[in-house]
Design an enzyme around this catalytic site. Sequence first.
Site, PDB file in Angstrom:
ATOM      1  N   ASP A  13       0.810  -1.227   0.000  1.00  0.00           N
ATOM      2  CA  ASP A  13       0.000   0.000   0.000  1.00  0.00           C
ATOM      3  C   ASP A  13       0.842   1.277   0.000  1.00  0.00           C
ATOM      4  O   ASP A  13       0.447   2.293   0.548  1.00  0.00           O
ATOM      5  CB  ASP A  13      -0.969   0.021   1.203  1.00  0.00           C
ATOM      6  CG  ASP A  13      -1.889  -1.177   1.204  1.00  0.00           C
ATOM      7  OD1 ASP A  13      -2.255  -1.641   0.112  1.00  0.00           O
ATOM      8  OD2 ASP A  13      -2.245  -1.657   2.295  1.00  0.00           O
ATOM      9  N   LYS A  16       1.828   2.129  -5.111  1.00  0.00           N
ATOM     10  CA  LYS A  16       2.373   1.578  -6.364  1.00  0.00           C
ATOM     11  C   LYS A  16       1.433   1.848  -7.541  1.00  0.00           C
ATOM     12  O   LYS A  16       1.875   2.162  -8.638  1.00  0.00           O
ATOM     13  CB  LYS A  16       2.600   0.060  -6.224  1.00  0.00           C
ATOM     14  CG  LYS A  16       3.582  -0.312  -5.114  1.00  0.00           C
ATOM     15  CD  LYS A  16       3.670  -1.813  -4.916  1.00  0.00           C
ATOM     16  CE  LYS A  16       2.426  -2.440  -4.371  1.00  0.00           C
ATOM     17  NZ  LYS A  16       2.090  -2.066  -2.972  1.00  0.00           N
ATOM     18  N   GLY A  40      -4.517  -4.356  -3.776  1.00  0.00           N
ATOM     19  CA  GLY A  40      -5.525  -3.343  -4.075  1.00  0.00           C
ATOM     20  C   GLY A  40      -4.765  -2.094  -4.471  1.00  0.00           C
ATOM     21  O   GLY A  40      -4.107  -1.493  -3.637  1.00  0.00           O
ATOM     22  N   HIS A  41      -4.771  -1.773  -5.749  1.00  0.00           N
ATOM     23  CA  HIS A  41      -3.986  -0.644  -6.251  1.00  0.00           C
ATOM     24  C   HIS A  41      -4.921   0.474  -6.697  1.00  0.00           C
ATOM     25  O   HIS A  41      -5.795   0.258  -7.531  1.00  0.00           O
ATOM     26  CB  HIS A  41      -3.098  -1.101  -7.417  1.00  0.00           C
ATOM     27  CG  HIS A  41      -2.058  -2.100  -7.000  1.00  0.00           C
ATOM     28  ND1 HIS A  41      -1.165  -2.676  -7.863  1.00  0.00           N
ATOM     29  CD2 HIS A  41      -1.769  -2.619  -5.775  1.00  0.00           C
ATOM     30  CE1 HIS A  41      -0.369  -3.505  -7.183  1.00  0.00           C
ATOM     31  NE2 HIS A  41      -0.726  -3.486  -5.919  1.00  0.00           N
ATOM     32  N   GLN A 223       1.993  -6.064  -3.209  1.00  0.00           N
ATOM     33  CA  GLN A 223       2.476  -6.208  -1.828  1.00  0.00           C
ATOM     34  C   GLN A 223       3.761  -5.385  -1.634  1.00  0.00           C
ATOM     35  O   GLN A 223       3.920  -4.384  -2.291  1.00  0.00           O
ATOM     36  CB  GLN A 223       2.715  -7.693  -1.472  1.00  0.00           C
ATOM     37  CG  GLN A 223       1.445  -8.523  -1.347  1.00  0.00           C
ATOM     38  CD  GLN A 223       0.788  -8.891  -2.656  1.00  0.00           C
ATOM     39  OE1 GLN A 223       1.409  -9.479  -3.519  1.00  0.00           O
ATOM     40  NE2 GLN A 223      -0.470  -8.564  -2.808  1.00  0.00           N
TER      41      GLN A 223
HETATM   42  P1  GDP Z   1      -0.728   0.305  -3.540  1.00  0.00           P
HETATM   43  O1  GDP Z   1      -1.325  -0.970  -3.050  1.00  0.00           O
HETATM   44  O2  GDP Z   1       0.734   0.384  -3.291  1.00  0.00           O
HETATM   45  O3  GDP Z   1      -1.085   0.615  -4.975  1.00  0.00           O
HETATM   46  O4  GDP Z   1      -1.387   1.465  -2.644  1.00  0.00           O
HETATM   47  P2  GDP Z   1      -2.958   1.617  -2.284  1.00  0.00           P
HETATM   48  O5  GDP Z   1      -3.667   2.117  -3.482  1.00  0.00           O
HETATM   49  O6  GDP Z   1      -3.471   0.413  -1.618  1.00  0.00           O
HETATM   50  O7  GDP Z   1      -2.885   2.727  -1.151  1.00  0.00           O
HETATM   51  C1  GDP Z   1      -2.302   3.968  -1.384  1.00  0.00           C
HETATM   52  C2  GDP Z   1      -3.351   5.056  -1.123  1.00  0.00           C
HETATM   53  O8  GDP Z   1      -2.708   6.319  -1.127  1.00  0.00           O
HETATM   54  C3  GDP Z   1      -4.414   5.161  -2.208  1.00  0.00           C
HETATM   55  O9  GDP Z   1      -5.607   5.594  -1.622  1.00  0.00           O
HETATM   56  C4  GDP Z   1      -3.845   6.226  -3.143  1.00  0.00           C
HETATM   57  O10 GDP Z   1      -4.860   6.904  -3.897  1.00  0.00           O
HETATM   58  C5  GDP Z   1      -3.209   7.138  -2.159  1.00  0.00           C
HETATM   59  N1  GDP Z   1      -2.037   7.910  -2.623  1.00  0.00           N
HETATM   60  C6  GDP Z   1      -1.019   7.529  -3.429  1.00  0.00           C
HETATM   61  N2  GDP Z   1      -0.064   8.486  -3.474  1.00  0.00           N
HETATM   62  C7  GDP Z   1      -0.501   9.484  -2.667  1.00  0.00           C
HETATM   63  C8  GDP Z   1       0.069  10.731  -2.244  1.00  0.00           C
HETATM   64  O11 GDP Z   1       1.167  11.105  -2.623  1.00  0.00           O
HETATM   65  N3  GDP Z   1      -0.673  11.466  -1.365  1.00  0.00           N
HETATM   66  C9  GDP Z   1      -1.886  11.068  -0.898  1.00  0.00           C
HETATM   67  N4  GDP Z   1      -2.515  11.847  -0.045  1.00  0.00           N
HETATM   68  N5  GDP Z   1      -2.431   9.895  -1.262  1.00  0.00           N
HETATM   69  C10 GDP Z   1      -1.740   9.117  -2.118  1.00  0.00           C
HETATM   70  P1  IMO Z   2      -0.864  -4.198  -2.225  1.00  0.00           P
HETATM   71  O1  IMO Z   2      -0.431  -4.732  -3.552  1.00  0.00           O
HETATM   72  C1  IMO Z   2      -0.936  -4.618   2.122  1.00  0.00           C
HETATM   73  C2  IMO Z   2      -0.914  -8.711   3.714  1.00  0.00           C
HETATM   74  C3  IMO Z   2      -2.171  -9.148   4.447  1.00  0.00           C
HETATM   75  C4  IMO Z   2      -1.580 -10.113   5.454  1.00  0.00           C
HETATM   76  C5  IMO Z   2      -0.462 -10.795   4.651  1.00  0.00           C
HETATM   77  C6  IMO Z   2      -0.849 -12.134   4.071  1.00  0.00           C
HETATM   78  O2  IMO Z   2      -2.168  -3.487  -2.251  1.00  0.00           O
HETATM   79  O3  IMO Z   2       0.236  -3.414  -1.592  1.00  0.00           O
HETATM   80  P2  IMO Z   2      -2.379 -12.858   2.026  1.00  0.00           P
HETATM   81  O4  IMO Z   2      -3.843 -12.636   1.760  1.00  0.00           O
HETATM   82  O5  IMO Z   2      -1.485 -12.294   0.977  1.00  0.00           O
HETATM   83  O6  IMO Z   2      -2.057 -14.280   2.334  1.00  0.00           O
HETATM   84  O7  IMO Z   2      -2.090 -12.043   3.383  1.00  0.00           O
HETATM   85  O8  IMO Z   2      -0.132  -9.896   3.611  1.00  0.00           O
HETATM   86  N1  IMO Z   2      -1.125  -8.194   2.344  1.00  0.00           N
HETATM   87  C7  IMO Z   2      -1.097  -6.897   2.013  1.00  0.00           C
HETATM   88  N2  IMO Z   2      -0.940  -5.796   2.778  1.00  0.00           N
HETATM   89  N3  IMO Z   2      -1.039  -4.502   0.784  1.00  0.00           N
HETATM   90  C8  IMO Z   2      -1.156  -5.585   0.002  1.00  0.00           C
HETATM   91  O9  IMO Z   2      -1.140  -5.525  -1.340  1.00  0.00           O
HETATM   92  C9  IMO Z   2      -1.229  -6.864   0.616  1.00  0.00           C
HETATM   93  N4  IMO Z   2      -1.363  -8.119   0.151  1.00  0.00           N
HETATM   94  C10 IMO Z   2      -1.284  -8.928   1.215  1.00  0.00           C
HETATM   95  O10 IMO Z   2      -2.813  -8.065   5.068  1.00  0.00           O
HETATM   96  O11 IMO Z   2      -0.976  -9.405   6.502  1.00  0.00           O
HETATM   97 MG    MG Z   3      -2.876  -1.623  -1.822  1.00  0.00          MG
END
Ligand code: GDP
Ligand code: IMO
Ligand code: MG
Length: 428
Positions: A13, A16, A40-41, A223
């Site tokens: 999270d 990416k 979840g991206h 991840q």
């Molecule tokens: P990922 O799994 O690495 O793609 O990240 P996620 O999408 O799960 O979580 C990142 C969150 O931060 C999302 O809600 C993005 O829209 C948000 N985000 C990404 N870059 C920025 C930033 O520079 N500032 C803020 N405020 N939010 C950001």
């Molecule tokens: P993105 O791509 C954050 C964590 C789960 C748990 C562990 C194992 O959005 O960054 P799993 O279901 O993979 O067997 O769970 O890994 N986890 C993540 N945490 N971002 C993710 O993906 C994750 N994918 C798995 O919360 O701790």
């Molecule tokens: Mg994510």
Amino acid sequence: MPAYAVIGGQWGDEGKGKVIDYLAGESDCVVRYAGGNNAGHTVVNERGEFQLHLVPSGICWPGVTGIIGNGVVVNPDVLLGEMAGLQERGIDTSRLYVSDRAHVIMPYHILLDELQEKARGSGAIGTTGQGIGPAYIDKVSRDGIRVGDLLDGEHLPDRLIAAVEMKNRVITGVYGGEPIDVHEVLSRCREWGEQLRPQVRPTEQMVQDLLEQGKRVLLEGAQGTLLDVDHGSYPYVTSSSPSIGGAITGLGIDPQSIQGVVGVFKAYSTRVGGGPMPTEMLDHAGEELREKAHEYGTTTGRARRVGWFDAVAARYSRQINGFTGIVLTRLDILDGMENVKICVGYRADGKEVNRFPANTSLLERCEPVYEKMPGWSEPTARATRTEQLPENALAYVRRIEELVGCEAQIISTGPSRDETIAIEPVIH
Ligand code: GDP
Ligand code: IMO
Ligand code: MG
């Protein structure tokens, strides 16, 4: 042969999805190489906000090919649902392909994930419950069903019947669960095969060909390095290799084609699920930061644990992946803080621990050693040039670069594609 990897440097999270969407404009192809719909991206651009779990985050750019590589585990219902949702919003998914070698997440994997987590009791990993671990177990034990098998009407029934029989023995005998109906699974597999057929390809050949033609290929990490099954905080990890090694096996490409490896880091830390997190803020300040940053999971909606930037873990992550540059996201979240802290070392049992340890109980005992820096009151939010950053914010970035041992190529100052400071080009 230019491939560029974008890899999570922390516990996932990191942002990416945002970074991939930003860089995909200069790319020909974006490929996922590991994990599944545990990811979840989030992508925010002029087309709206998208939560992507399996579809690569470059999909919003017309003309960019999306590939789900052999290293990914695929839940066909999720993939088909995601494609339909994108099409409804006017996004073309005809250039999306999935590897015939990718393993399928079956209904029994999802059930087993839930049963295993329950059985772990207080030692639960806190998985996303998407069947990821059980699907990778079957891959490694050579009992898996691959996407290509879904198209093979002749051999599929025998393989599936054998797999379901074996799983049912475990589900009922070990966990006291309800057995899976093999006929129901078989008919779903046939439907999936027909629906996915136009998308299924030998994707390693596609990626190799694109690279040989000099096309720019982005490797989309899911991840983060600290969740890597080998290098992460085992056993509180996922079941794949989100780090650079996974990109090579998960796609079948020449390692020498990878010209840049970018580590994505949040300006602080978050973690979802169980396991040690040395810089976790368990106090009111942590709650405040979580609410301000709205740190809730994209996949499960769970509250993310929050903490200060951990430079010990980040440096380790840089070494594991050979980062050639970093992207620092969510700097704007720290706007208005009186002080900011960076963890520059750990202490456990009265001694210094200066490397990210393999031993989980030692990592649990690690107390962070903080360096405190003055915060900034002027906003970094929405800045698009380094000169717009307050002096203290820039000093914070420079200190992180120094401690991680790598320069920032991009600073992200908001969720939207245009809320970005490009310092050094990532793609050449
Ligand atoms: P990922 O799994 O690495 O793609 O990240 P996620 O999408 O799960 O979580 C990142 C969150 O931060 C999302 O809600 C993005 O829209 C948000 N985000 C990404 N870059 C920025 C930033 O520079 N500032 C803020 N405020 N939010 C950001
Ligand atoms: P993105 O791509 C954050 C964590 C789960 C748990 C562990 C194992 O959005 O960054 P799993 O279901 O993979 O067997 O769970 O890994 N986890 C993540 N945490 N971002 C993710 O993906 C994750 N994918 C798995 O919360 O701790
Ligand atoms: Mg994510």
